[in-house]
Write an enzyme that holds these catalytic residues in place. Sequence first.
Site, PDB file in Angstrom:
ATOM      1  N   THR A   2      39.111  35.961  34.856  1.00 38.28           N
ATOM      2  CA  THR A   2      40.067  35.011  34.283  1.00 38.28           C
ATOM      3  C   THR A   2      41.510  35.503  34.354  1.00 38.28           C
ATOM      4  O   THR A   2      42.419  34.785  33.937  1.00 38.28           O
ATOM      5  CB  THR A   2      39.723  34.727  32.814  1.00 38.28           C
ATOM      6  OG1 THR A   2      39.685  35.974  32.107  1.00 38.28           O
ATOM      7  CG2 THR A   2      38.396  34.023  32.686  1.00 38.28           C
ATOM      8  N   LYS A   3      41.732  36.717  34.862  1.00 34.58           N
ATOM      9  CA  LYS A   3      43.075  37.300  34.853  1.00 34.58           C
ATOM     10  C   LYS A   3      43.830  36.986  36.149  1.00 34.58           C
ATOM     11  O   LYS A   3      43.278  36.418  37.083  1.00 34.58           O
ATOM     12  CB  LYS A   3      42.986  38.815  34.632  1.00 34.58           C
ATOM     13  CG  LYS A   3      42.265  39.213  33.350  1.00 34.58           C
ATOM     14  CD  LYS A   3      42.922  38.606  32.115  1.00 34.58           C
ATOM     15  CE  LYS A   3      42.342  39.115  30.798  1.00 34.58           C
ATOM     16  NZ  LYS A   3      40.994  38.609  30.509  1.00 34.58           N
ATOM     17  N   ASN A   4      45.104  37.354  36.197  1.00 31.24           N
ATOM     18  CA  ASN A   4      45.918  37.097  37.391  1.00 31.24           C
ATOM     19  C   ASN A   4      45.348  37.783  38.617  1.00 31.24           C
ATOM     20  O   ASN A   4      45.234  37.195  39.693  1.00 31.24           O
ATOM     21  CB  ASN A   4      47.350  37.585  37.174  1.00 31.24           C
ATOM     22  CG  ASN A   4      48.089  36.863  36.072  1.00 31.24           C
ATOM     23  OD1 ASN A   4      47.503  36.535  35.044  1.00 31.24           O
ATOM     24  ND2 ASN A   4      49.366  36.610  36.262  1.00 31.24           N
TER      25      ASN A   4
END
Length: 381
Positions: free
Chosen positions: A185-187
């Site tokens: 879910t992170k960059n």
Amino acid sequence: MIPFNKPFIIGNELRYIEEAVKSGKISGDGLFTKKCQQFFEEKYKFPKVLLTTSCTDALEMAAILCDIKPGDEVIVPSYTFVSSANAFALRGAKIVFVDSYKDNPNIDPEEIKKHITSNTKVIVPVHYAGVACDMEAIMNIAKDHNLFVVEDAAQAIDSYYTFSDGTKKALGSIGHFAAFSFHETKNIIAGEGGMLVINDNKYFERAEIIREKGTNRSAFFRGEVNKYGWVDLGSSFLPSEIISAFLFAQLENLDTIQAKRIDIWNRYLQGLKALADNNFIQLPIIPEFATNNAHMFYIVCRNYDERTSLINFLKESDIHPVFHYLSLNKSEFFLKDNLEIDIPNSDHFTDCLLRLPFYYELSEEQQQKIIQRINTFYQNK
């Protein structure tokens, strides 16, 4: 369907995984682990970086490095993911929850001051949405009371803080330790995965030992000792080369990923600004001392029922937003041994904050549909 999140491949992820396998070493601390660590140390001037299997693991390592013992108090924002507190609770710490600002979910330094006692040992600022907490104020508090600061920078890759003298530093480089996440879910993603940043060289050696099950095996492989053994507390915090290979391919494309995410963030801002101007919703706040790494875009609804109705309305159009953290002061685990406490701003974000779909491959057409449906929802409000 427009999901909340979607993992993506942007470059050489699969090629590098194949390279790692063919190298004959897919356990940790191989070529790609070292490449990733070097990337972060050079780009963000982190003194020492150790990849971990998760941000949670990095926080648990930090708790050991801070020598947390039963009775020590650790100040944590109530509005955060459970790992921010759990890592220290595992060492026997008493978790002291404090409130956010009224207008954004980051921890309020004035609330920190109110909760410091003779037993306080650590402050854990969580850079929510990748937006910096007021680190100058927090570091001053820590210095005055001789406390550790562990930055929970899970969402904060490529984000910065500007001090009052104009000095600009990457988040993660300011506290004594920092933990980052590469969850999908992170960059920047690796499926799972994390990173511990150590900003004081007196902890470098011990951090390596803790990460390697409490052994000095890293020193052995460098030829610094002629055998290795159990010398300290530790656990298996080292990620495989498969994770590191995927991660390094993402890091090679960091600027491209960030540029795309900034475009997505700005389109949400422009498309929903009129609703905020008319006080239907609140949009994210970026303080002057902070930068925006476009980790997420959220809106704050006026109340819980309105947010629930909006979620259902969007799901009818196959759009899947999510609400976020549940205030940890209201959690079942905390209330098992503690009286219920009132933390109003955190509780407000728990009831009213809504995260919109946000991922690298989100198209402009999909995003305009999301914006249009949110505006339609509020037309009759």
